[in-house]
Design a protein around this motif. Structure first.
Motif, PDB file in Angstrom:
ATOM      1  N   GLU A 171      -0.525   9.809  -1.357  1.00  0.00           N
ATOM      2  CA  GLU A 171      -1.345   8.559  -1.374  1.00  0.00           C
ATOM      3  C   GLU A 171      -1.639   8.500   0.222  1.00  0.00           C
ATOM      4  O   GLU A 171      -0.725   8.345   1.056  1.00  0.00           O
ATOM      5  CB  GLU A 171      -0.628   7.376  -1.805  1.00  0.00           C
ATOM      6  N   PRO A 172      -2.809   8.575   0.657  1.00  0.00           N
ATOM      7  CA  PRO A 172      -3.444   8.136   2.145  1.00  0.00           C
ATOM      8  C   PRO A 172      -2.945   6.897   2.704  1.00  0.00           C
ATOM      9  O   PRO A 172      -2.742   6.512   3.930  1.00  0.00           O
ATOM     10  CB  PRO A 172      -4.961   8.313   2.093  1.00  0.00           C
ATOM     11  N   ASP A 173      -2.796   5.775   1.697  1.00  0.00           N
ATOM     12  CA  ASP A 173      -2.307   4.370   1.938  1.00  0.00           C
ATOM     13  C   ASP A 173      -3.348   3.862   3.091  1.00  0.00           C
ATOM     14  O   ASP A 173      -2.748   3.338   4.334  1.00  0.00           O
ATOM     15  CB  ASP A 173      -0.882   4.698   2.555  1.00  0.00           C
ATOM     16  N   LYS A 174      -4.448   3.947   3.028  1.00  0.00           N
ATOM     17  CA  LYS A 174      -5.311   3.452   3.694  1.00  0.00           C
ATOM     18  C   LYS A 174      -5.813   1.768   3.623  1.00  0.00           C
ATOM     19  O   LYS A 174      -5.875   1.577   2.797  1.00  0.00           O
ATOM     20  CB  LYS A 174      -6.857   4.091   4.022  1.00  0.00           C
ATOM     21  N   VAL A 175      -5.115   1.123   4.638  1.00  0.00           N
ATOM     22  CA  VAL A 175      -5.303  -0.288   4.566  1.00  0.00           C
ATOM     23  C   VAL A 175      -6.592  -0.955   4.699  1.00  0.00           C
ATOM     24  O   VAL A 175      -7.300  -0.266   5.756  1.00  0.00           O
ATOM     25  CB  VAL A 175      -3.999  -0.991   5.319  1.00  0.00           C
ATOM     26  N   GLN A 176      -6.994  -1.867   3.967  1.00  0.00           N
ATOM     27  CA  GLN A 176      -8.243  -2.736   4.099  1.00  0.00           C
ATOM     28  C   GLN A 176      -8.015  -3.905   4.538  1.00  0.00           C
ATOM     29  O   GLN A 176      -7.249  -4.770   3.613  1.00  0.00           O
ATOM     30  CB  GLN A 176      -9.155  -2.322   2.749  1.00  0.00           C
ATOM     31  N   ILE A 177      -8.627  -4.692   5.536  1.00  0.00           N
ATOM     32  CA  ILE A 177      -8.455  -6.008   5.897  1.00  0.00           C
ATOM     33  C   ILE A 177      -9.432  -6.830   5.111  1.00  0.00           C
ATOM     34  O   ILE A 177     -10.878  -6.529   5.540  1.00  0.00           O
ATOM     35  CB  ILE A 177      -8.327  -6.158   7.336  1.00  0.00           C
ATOM     36  N   LEU A 178      -8.888  -7.743   4.381  1.00  0.00           N
ATOM     37  CA  LEU A 178     -10.104  -8.539   3.530  1.00  0.00           C
ATOM     38  C   LEU A 178     -10.390  -9.929   4.063  1.00  0.00           C
ATOM     39  O   LEU A 178     -11.417 -10.198   3.749  1.00  0.00           O
ATOM     40  CB  LEU A 178      -9.575  -8.709   2.040  1.00  0.00           C
ATOM     41  N   SER A 179      -9.472 -10.612   4.638  1.00  0.00           N
ATOM     42  CA  SER A 179      -9.602 -11.416   5.232  1.00  0.00           C
ATOM     43  C   SER A 179      -8.734 -11.859   6.376  1.00  0.00           C
ATOM     44  O   SER A 179      -7.717 -11.340   6.678  1.00  0.00           O
ATOM     45  CB  SER A 179      -9.664 -12.539   4.145  1.00  0.00           C
ATOM     46  N   GLY A 180      -9.058 -12.995   7.079  1.00  0.00           N
ATOM     47  CA  GLY A 180      -8.247 -13.351   8.392  1.00  0.00           C
ATOM     48  C   GLY A 180      -8.316 -12.993   9.612  1.00  0.00           C
ATOM     49  O   GLY A 180      -7.469 -13.378  10.422  1.00  0.00           O
ATOM     50  N   VAL A 181      -9.231 -12.176   9.744  1.00  0.00           N
ATOM     51  CA  VAL A 181      -9.530 -11.265  10.756  1.00  0.00           C
ATOM     52  C   VAL A 181     -11.027 -11.485  11.340  1.00  0.00           C
ATOM     53  O   VAL A 181     -11.776 -10.998  10.607  1.00  0.00           O
ATOM     54  CB  VAL A 181      -8.863 -10.040  11.109  1.00  0.00           C
ATOM     55  N   PHE A 182     -11.250 -11.713  12.537  1.00  0.00           N
ATOM     56  CA  PHE A 182     -12.663 -11.840  12.892  1.00  0.00           C
ATOM     57  C   PHE A 182     -12.864 -11.284  14.264  1.00  0.00           C
ATOM     58  O   PHE A 182     -12.291 -11.613  15.191  1.00  0.00           O
ATOM     59  CB  PHE A 182     -13.114 -13.323  12.808  1.00  0.00           C
ATOM     60  N   GLU A 183     -13.809 -10.230  14.484  1.00  0.00           N
ATOM     61  CA  GLU A 183     -14.129  -9.630  15.871  1.00  0.00           C
ATOM     62  C   GLU A 183     -12.724  -9.182  16.276  1.00  0.00           C
ATOM     63  O   GLU A 183     -12.447  -9.153  17.658  1.00  0.00           O
ATOM     64  CB  GLU A 183     -14.684 -10.453  16.676  1.00  0.00           C
ATOM     65  N   GLY A 184     -11.729  -8.595  15.416  1.00  0.00           N
ATOM     66  CA  GLY A 184     -10.637  -7.987  16.223  1.00  0.00           C
ATOM     67  C   GLY A 184      -9.547  -9.079  16.396  1.00  0.00           C
ATOM     68  O   GLY A 184      -8.451  -8.691  16.938  1.00  0.00           O
ATOM     69  N   LYS A 185      -9.502 -10.176  16.102  1.00  0.00           N
ATOM     70  CA  LYS A 185      -8.499 -11.058  16.180  1.00  0.00           C
ATOM     71  C   LYS A 185      -8.270 -12.115  14.928  1.00  0.00           C
ATOM     72  O   LYS A 185      -9.149 -12.281  14.196  1.00  0.00           O
ATOM     73  CB  LYS A 185      -8.868 -12.305  17.368  1.00  0.00           C
ATOM     74  N   THR A 186      -6.985 -12.320  14.994  1.00  0.00           N
ATOM     75  CA  THR A 186      -6.661 -13.403  13.706  1.00  0.00           C
ATOM     76  C   THR A 186      -7.233 -14.765  13.878  1.00  0.00           C
ATOM     77  O   THR A 186      -7.527 -15.088  15.143  1.00  0.00           O
ATOM     78  CB  THR A 186      -5.034 -13.629  13.520  1.00  0.00           C
ATOM     79  N   THR A 187      -7.625 -15.260  12.598  1.00  0.00           N
ATOM     80  CA  THR A 187      -8.328 -16.671  12.628  1.00  0.00           C
ATOM     81  C   THR A 187      -7.426 -17.693  12.318  1.00  0.00           C
ATOM     82  O   THR A 187      -7.622 -18.961  12.723  1.00  0.00           O
ATOM     83  CB  THR A 187      -9.502 -16.638  11.677  1.00  0.00           C
ATOM     84  N   GLY A 188      -6.181 -17.409  12.130  1.00  0.00           N
ATOM     85  CA  GLY A 188      -5.258 -18.666  11.451  1.00  0.00           C
ATOM     86  C   GLY A 188      -5.455 -18.557   9.857  1.00  0.00           C
ATOM     87  O   GLY A 188      -4.700 -19.584   9.581  1.00  0.00           O
ATOM     88  N   ALA A 189      -6.237 -18.091   9.365  1.00  0.00           N
ATOM     89  CA  ALA A 189      -6.541 -18.164   7.989  1.00  0.00           C
ATOM     90  C   ALA A 189      -5.937 -17.057   7.311  1.00  0.00           C
ATOM     91  O   ALA A 189      -5.353 -16.272   7.843  1.00  0.00           O
ATOM     92  CB  ALA A 189      -7.976 -17.820   7.361  1.00  0.00           C
ATOM     93  N   PRO A 190      -5.380 -17.053   6.215  1.00  0.00           N
ATOM     94  CA  PRO A 190      -4.746 -16.098   5.296  1.00  0.00           C
ATOM     95  C   PRO A 190      -5.234 -14.704   5.411  1.00  0.00           C
ATOM     96  O   PRO A 190      -6.309 -14.277   5.372  1.00  0.00           O
ATOM     97  CB  PRO A 190      -4.768 -16.493   3.623  1.00  0.00           C
ATOM     98  N   ILE A 191      -4.372 -13.753   5.576  1.00  0.00           N
ATOM     99  CA  ILE A 191      -4.837 -12.507   5.908  1.00  0.00           C
ATOM    100  C   ILE A 191      -4.645 -11.779   4.482  1.00  0.00           C
ATOM    101  O   ILE A 191      -3.369 -11.654   4.120  1.00  0.00           O
ATOM    102  CB  ILE A 191      -4.104 -11.606   7.102  1.00  0.00           C
ATOM    103  N   GLY A 192      -5.644 -11.194   4.157  1.00  0.00           N
ATOM    104  CA  GLY A 192      -5.638 -10.372   2.839  1.00  0.00           C
ATOM    105  C   GLY A 192      -5.644  -8.900   2.986  1.00  0.00           C
ATOM    106  O   GLY A 192      -6.537  -8.422   3.886  1.00  0.00           O
ATOM    107  N   LEU A 193      -4.653  -8.079   2.391  1.00  0.00           N
ATOM    108  CA  LEU A 193      -4.673  -6.627   2.808  1.00  0.00           C
ATOM    109  C   LEU A 193      -4.624  -6.120   1.464  1.00  0.00           C
ATOM    110  O   LEU A 193      -4.175  -6.410   0.484  1.00  0.00           O
ATOM    111  CB  LEU A 193      -3.407  -6.298   3.511  1.00  0.00           C
ATOM    112  N   LEU A 194      -5.373  -4.867   1.230  1.00  0.00           N
ATOM    113  CA  LEU A 194      -5.464  -3.965   0.026  1.00  0.00           C
ATOM    114  C   LEU A 194      -5.079  -2.775   0.519  1.00  0.00           C
ATOM    115  O   LEU A 194      -5.939  -1.869   1.304  1.00  0.00           O
ATOM    116  CB  LEU A 194      -6.756  -4.107  -0.621  1.00  0.00           C
ATOM    117  N   ILE A 195      -4.483  -1.929  -0.398  1.00  0.00           N
ATOM    118  CA  ILE A 195      -4.155  -0.584  -0.419  1.00  0.00           C
ATOM    119  C   ILE A 195      -4.552   0.100  -1.724  1.00  0.00           C
ATOM    120  O   ILE A 195      -3.884  -0.367  -2.786  1.00  0.00           O
ATOM    121  CB  ILE A 195      -2.817  -0.247  -0.045  1.00  0.00           C
ATOM    122  N   ALA A 196      -5.312   1.015  -1.714  1.00  0.00           N
ATOM    123  CA  ALA A 196      -5.750   1.646  -3.190  1.00  0.00           C
ATOM    124  C   ALA A 196      -4.633   2.704  -3.467  1.00  0.00           C
ATOM    125  O   ALA A 196      -4.041   3.376  -2.515  1.00  0.00           O
ATOM    126  CB  ALA A 196      -7.153   2.545  -2.915  1.00  0.00           C
TER     127      ALA A 196
END
Length: 358
Positions: free
Chosen positions: A61-86
């Motif tokens: 499993e390469p375990d490559k993470v995908q950031i779905l939300s909560g980050v904009f232009e390399g910084k957290t926004t304060g919104a929920p951070i969603g992560l996905l690993i296939a």
């Protein structure tokens, strides 16, 4: 299933199964404007990833993470951070022969009794595959804590074989496949584990986590003590059967004058401790010393040795578990333990600032 969320202010909800299309998590409570990229998370995931040596599961499993939300232009926004690993290397056929059998030592029986249904493919939700999402959440927790806090883990015992603490070298943990701080013992473990694997069985381990640079004052007595939350966090890692803080169970054999950590004023005008049997926590609140916790991981329950069990329809039978399994699941539990400690400390740091400022 209601127990998928951990933490109060730094709150982590994980989802997904061992052989489903993906696993992931949602993290609430991350402050805004913290620099965060995929690389910050991937580094920790790569340390836990299976198939890196012959001593761990060969699931690729390469375990490559995908950031779905909560980050904009390399910084957290304060919104929920969603992560996905296939999940990319599922092999459901390995479990076809045991779909109607309960694997001894696994959660098969209890999940079936509780929910009336179970996912037999790798244990479904009960699989340690889920811990990849915890490691991802822990990587973000480290960003919340800041560079002043360092969290490191090491394997200190495999089966009956303990490290020699006089040879402890943190740098060695990255030089061998066992996260072992004792280079001489790492070589012995290699021989020992080869024998365990050839015998078709498995072995347990003890992992030690040390968090340095933790400010004093974290913890919320009486029911949200820092040490209690650390114990809960480590105890809910799959296969963990025991947790201790500081001197732990050894404290029962000490006298009061040996166990109590004496204090003196330092040259900087601050009170300091002469020992750390408390493991950095007194009265459920951090002292400013290193937080030290250890947890015991049982032998991997999936083994090639035939075991007696029963079927879902109540018949006696035997079982041999095929597939790709860790002969010592404690090895890959090291970064998981680090992650859970990071999540607890980030949660309590945010809670402390909310109540006490700073």
């Amino acid at each position: 299933m209601s127990g998928n969320t951990f933490g109060l202010l730094y709150r982590v909800t994980t989802f997904g199964e061992s052989h489903g299309p993906a696993i992931g998590c949602v993290i609430d409570g991350v402050p805004p404007a913290i620099p965060l990229t995929q690389a910050h998370i991937q580094h920790d995931l790569d340390r836990r990833r299976p198939g890196q040596s012959r001593h761990t599961s060969q699931r690729k499993e390469p375990d490559k993470v995908q950031i779905l939300s909560g980050v904009f232009e390399g910084k957290t926004t304060g919104a929920p951070i969603g992560l996905l690993i296939a999940n990319e290397d599922t092999r459901g056929k390995d479990y076809a022969d045991i779909k109607d059998k309960f694997r001894p030592g696994h959660a098969d029986y209890t999940y079936f009794k509780k929910y009336g249904i179970r996912d037999h493919l790798g244990g479904g939700r009960a699989s340690a595959r889920e811990t990849a999402t915890r490691v991802a959440a822990g990587a973000i927790a480290r960003r919340v804590l800041g560079d002043g806090v360092t969290i490191r883990g090491a394997l200190v015992q495999m089966g009956p074989h303990r490290i020699d603490r006089t040879r402890w070298d943190w740098d060695q943990c990255g030089e061998n496949p066992f996260f072992c701080p004792d280079p001489a013992m790492a070589g012995e473990w290699e021989t020992f584990l080869d024998g365990i694997r050839k015998a078709g069985t498995s072995t347990g381990a003890v992992i030690e986590i040390v968090a340095a640079g933790v400010e004093p004052g974290l913890g919320a007595p009486v029911f949200d003590r820092l040490d209690a939350d650390l114990a809960k966090a480590l105890m809910n890692i799959p296969a963990v059967k025991g947790v201790e803080i500081g001197a732990g169970f050894q404290a029962a054999s000490l006298r009061g004058d040996e166990n109590a950590d004496e204090m003196r004023m330092g040259e900087d005008g601050q009170a300091g401790f002469l020992s750390n049997n408390a493991g950095g926590v007194l009265g459920g609140i951090s002292t400013g010393q290193d937080i030290i916790a250890r947890f015991a991981v049982k032998p991997t329950s999936s083994i090639a040795t035939p075991r007696r069990t029963v079927t879902t329809t109540g018949e006696d039978t035997d079982i041999v578990t095929k597939g790709r399994h860790d002969p010592c699941v404690g090895i890959r539990a090291v970064p998981v333990g680090e992650a859970m400690v990071a999540c607890v400390l980030a949660d309590h740091q945010l809670r402390h600032r909310a109540q006490c400022g700073g």
